[in-house]
Every structure is written in structure tokens, then in C-alpha cells.
Design a protein around this motif. Structure first.
Motif, short mmCIF file in Angstrom:
data_model
loop_
_atom_site.label_atom_id
_atom_site.label_comp_id
_atom_site.label_asym_id
_atom_site.label_seq_id
_atom_site.Cartn_x
_atom_site.Cartn_y
_atom_site.Cartn_z
N HIS A 88 0.90 -1.16 0.00
CA HIS A 88 0.00 0.00 0.00
C HIS A 88 0.94 1.21 0.00
CE1 HIS A 88 -3.51 -2.54 1.44
NE2 HIS A 88 -2.50 -3.29 1.82
N LYS A 155 -1.40 -0.76 -4.24
CA LYS A 155 -2.86 -0.76 -4.15
C LYS A 155 -3.40 0.64 -3.89
CE LYS A 155 -2.59 -5.21 -1.74
NZ LYS A 155 -2.87 -6.16 -2.81
N HIS A 256 -7.50 -9.92 0.16
CA HIS A 256 -7.04 -9.95 1.56
C HIS A 256 -7.92 -10.99 2.26
CE1 HIS A 256 -5.29 -6.06 0.56
NE2 HIS A 256 -4.73 -5.99 1.75
N HIS A 279 -2.38 -12.91 3.36
CA HIS A 279 -2.43 -12.96 4.83
C HIS A 279 -2.59 -14.41 5.31
CE1 HIS A 279 -2.17 -8.78 6.06
NE2 HIS A 279 -3.07 -8.44 5.15
#
Ligand SMILES: [Zn+2]
Length: 422
Positions: A88, A155, A256, A279
Motif C-alpha cells: 500500500h 494498491k 485480503h 495474509h
């Protein structure tokens, strides 16, 4: 093509050259340990591409014939540049206050509930100018390059409105034009619900599906579509809607998944043929086996567990033993994983998740390139592939995670060009 006037480059006498060469498939199980290591190795680079890979003695004649510029890497490890498949990168300011509150004992979700977390990054982003966002991201990109990363996914997701997300896409577009690194854009408009939308979730999702996805796809501002499928974010049904709309517009889904709670997001990734599920902390045993049998890359982000001070880490060992294609990424973001350093992620993978150094290197290069659907030209050092390399001041690759929290990278090459040298 070689730029006019530039000479081929002969990187030679590497103590260890990690080629990652092999079959064109993501590495699974035992395969994660095969680094295609060549002692006294060499890479001959012509323009942006690799022309030949082998022993120094074997390639020296061809290098001489081409009048290549020689770069002696005696006592060093040469490896593919890191591919960081989950970041990010673009945000405004930082989350230092959240950091301190968490140290004082509040949980990530409590902080988010009190106006911190993603919502605070969204407020800062709304007030930040495009040039200021570019300046901050560019500083981080320099640091990524200094640590041996040559490609990273980026992102959106701090916009939380049409204007905010379009602003992030524009920042990413401008960064892609200017940065020496390769940036892979992902639309993560379904990151969090904007404030005031609790009673009208459908309205925000409709905006994502009918406006943001079509614009991002049509203007080629994103290649992937992502969604945060978790407690406090979006449900499996909502994420399915978003990711399928992305697919219809030509964006490849990634997700995610299973970070805070087991939701079934990994199953959704398999159902949609997503590029990766990321994750995976709360994966059930059955999810784990299903993921291992699928083509979805299992991307683990131990930097978030470390920064949040969690005791448990994603089940890397079981995923690898069951046959999953495991990748590693930084998850670089201001709230849960503010690190640009893939070498530190390797250290965490080894010490906290019991991956071997070789498995960690494969997960951070070749398998990560698969997660970004770029393994045809990135992630390994083989003839015809892009010349993206990291040169490490160690004479055994295992020193990279062993001497942890030190930057071992002394040179980074992208598209055959030295973009960082210490
Ligand atoms: Zn993330």
C-alpha cells in the motif's frame, strides 16, 4: 533492445548466483528449495534482458566478444531482484499515533473503531495534494530499490470515495511513468466502508462496481482488483460481487483473506481463480488443503504480525508441506507493516514461520512473480528474461535472513540498468 551506445554488462565471479531456473510453474513443496545455484556464476546482460547465465569461465569468451563491461562480484551473492507482490505504497503522513496507542495496549480494531486505522489514512489522503503524495511515495521507492526490490504491486484503498480512489489511481499512474522500478497497479476500492455508509453499504459497493472498476479498467489504471474480506470490512458475498465485476472488466482478482477471522475468503479466491490470497493467518485445515491444490498463490505477510506484536504467524510450514505455492511480501502500509525491506521479511519467514532460507528466497522472487502474473519475464535469472537483479554483500545467501535487520544490498539492477549502488 540495447539503448544506443550502451555496452552489454557482464556480471561475473558471483560467489553464489541464485538463478531460480527451472520449469515454468510456481514452486511448491520441495521445489521451493531449489535455487538453481551456480558457484562462481555470471550473468551476461544485453540491453534490458538477460542474454546468458552460467559459470564465469563458461561465459567469459562471449562477454569478451561482445566487449561487455565487466562487473566483478567476487565474494557476493547475485540473485533476482525481489518482487514485492503486496504493498500500500501510496498514503499521506503516517500512523505514529496508532502505533503508540497499540503499544499502550489497544487492539488494531479498537483503534480503527475510535477513528484511527484506515479511516485516518483516508482523511489524510483526502487533504493531500497529488504532488505531495508522489513526493512521499518516491522517497519510499528509493528505499525499496536500496533494499533490492525491483518490482512492486501498489494498491489504492485509502480513497474511500470516487474522487479519492481516482486520485490514488492518478498518483500511481504518474509514479509508474517516472519510477525506475516496475509498479503493478491494483484497485482496492473495497478496503473499508467510508464513514457514514454503515446503513447503505450497497451504495458504496454500487459505486465501486459501476464507476470505479470500469474507469480503472478502461483507462488501464489498474491490472488487478482486490478486496478486504474480513471482520469489520466486507463479507464474502460483497467481495464476490466486487471481484467478479473486476473480472468482467478484465481485471484479475486478488484478495485480503483470513487475516483477523476465518471468513471463507480463501475459498472465494479459489472459486474465482484469483492470482493470490494474502495474509491467511486464520486459515482452517480444510481451506489450507484446498488452497494447496489450487492455482492461487498463498501470499504471506509476516511484517504485519511482527509490527502488530502478534504471537501467531501465518501457517507457512503447513502450507508448504501440503503443496501450496507460497509467496512473501512486505504489505508495506502505514498502519500494520511500515517496512520496505524484503530482507527483513525473509528473516521473519525463517525465524517466525520456520521457512528455510531457500524457501523464503523462492517465495520472495519467483513465486511472487507468479502472484503478479509476471513469471514469464520476472523472478528468475534465465536467458530472455528481464535483467532485474540484486547484489548482496554476503558470500552465502543464508546470511541474508541470518544477519537480520541489516541491509545487505549493495547494487540493484532494473531492466539491465544500475538503479542503486552503495
Ligand atoms: Zn494489504
Amino acid at each position: 533492445m540495447r539503448p544506443p551506445g550502451s555496452k552489454p554488462l557482464f556480471i561475473c565471479h558471483a560467489k553464489q548466483l541464485l538463478t531460480m531456473a527451472g520449469l515454468p510453474a510456481p514452486r511448491r513443496g520441495e521445489g521451493l528449495r531449489h535455487l538453481g545455484l551456480i558457484a562462481d556464476g555470471a550473468v551476461l546482460i544485453d540491453g534490458a534482458k538477460i542474454r546468458a547465465v552460467g559459470g564465469t569461465a563458461e561465459l567469459a569468451g562471449e562477454a569478451r566478444r561482445l566487449k561487455a563491461r565487466e562487473m566483478d562480484c567476487r565474494g557476493r551473492v547475485v540473485m533476482p531482484g525481489f518482487v514485492d507482490s503486496h504493498t500500500h505504497l501510496v498514503f499521506a503522513g503516517n500512523r505514529l499515533d496508532d502505533f503508540e496507542r497499540r503499544i499502550e495496549g489497544r487492539s488494531y480494531e479498537e483503534i480503527a473503531g475510535a477513528g484511527g486505522g484506515i479511516q485516518s489514512s483516508a482523511r489524510r489522503l483526502a487533504n493531500a495534494s497529488v504532488p505531495s503524495l508522489i513526493r512521499q511515495a518516491s522517497r519510499f521507492l528509493d528505499q525499496f530499490a536500496q533494499h533490492g526490490t525491483t518490482t512492486l504491486e501498489v494498491k489504492t484503498g485509502y480513497g474511500l470515495s470516487a474522487a479519492g480512489e481516482l486520485k490514488m489511481l492518478e498518483v500511481i499512474r504518474l509514479l509508474r511513468k517516472a519510477a525506475p522500478l516496475e509498479l503493478v497497479p491494483t484497485l482496492l476500492a473495497a478496503h473499508a466502508l467510508p464513514p457514514g455508509y454503515t446503513q447503505k453499504r450497497h451504495e458504496y459497493l454500487r459505486l465501486v462496481v459501476t464507476r470505479l472498476i470500469p474507469v480503472a479498467a478502461r483507462k488501464k489504471l489498474a491490472e488487478f482488483v482486490d478486496a478486504f474480506c474480513d471482520r469489520g470490512a466486507f463479507s464474502v458475498a460483497e467481495c464476490r460481487r466486487v471481484l467478479k465485476a473486476g473480472q468482467r472488466s478484465g481485471l484479475t482478482p486478488r484478495i485480503h483473506a483470513e487475516q483477523l477471522r476465518r471468513t471463507g475468503a480463501a475459498r472465494l479466491a479459489i472459486e474465482l481463480g484469483a492470482a493470490s490470497a494474502d495474509h491467511l493467518d486464520k486459515l482452517s485445515a480444510r481451506d489450507l488443503r484446498a488452497l494447496a491444490r489450487s492455482s492461487v498463490v498463498a501470499t504471506l505477510l509476516p511484517g504485519a504480525n511482527f509490527h502488530l506484536g502478534l504471537e501467531r504467524y501465518p501457517p507457512a510450514r503447513r502450507l508448504i508441506d501440503e503443496g501450496a505455492a507460497v509467496a512473501l511480501a512486505t504489505d508495506f502500509n502505514p498502519g500494520t507493516s511500515p517496512t520496505v525491506n524484503m530482507q527483513f521479511i525473509l528473516a521473519l519467514a525463517c525465524s517466525a514461520m520456520r521457512m528455510t532460507p531457500a524457501e523464503a528466497v523462492t517465495a520472495a522472487t519467483l513465486n511472487a512473480a507468479w502472484a503478479l502474473r509476471r513469471a514469464d519475464r520476472l523472478g528468475s535469472l534465465e536467458p530472455g528474461k528481464q535483467a532485474d537483479l540484486a547484489i548482496m554483500e554476503v558470500d552465502d545467501y543464508r546470511e541474508i535472513p541470518y544477519y537480520f535487520a541489516v541491509n545487505h544490498c549493495v547494487m540493484t539492477v532494473k531492466h539491465g540498468r544500475v538503479i542503486y549502488r552503495r
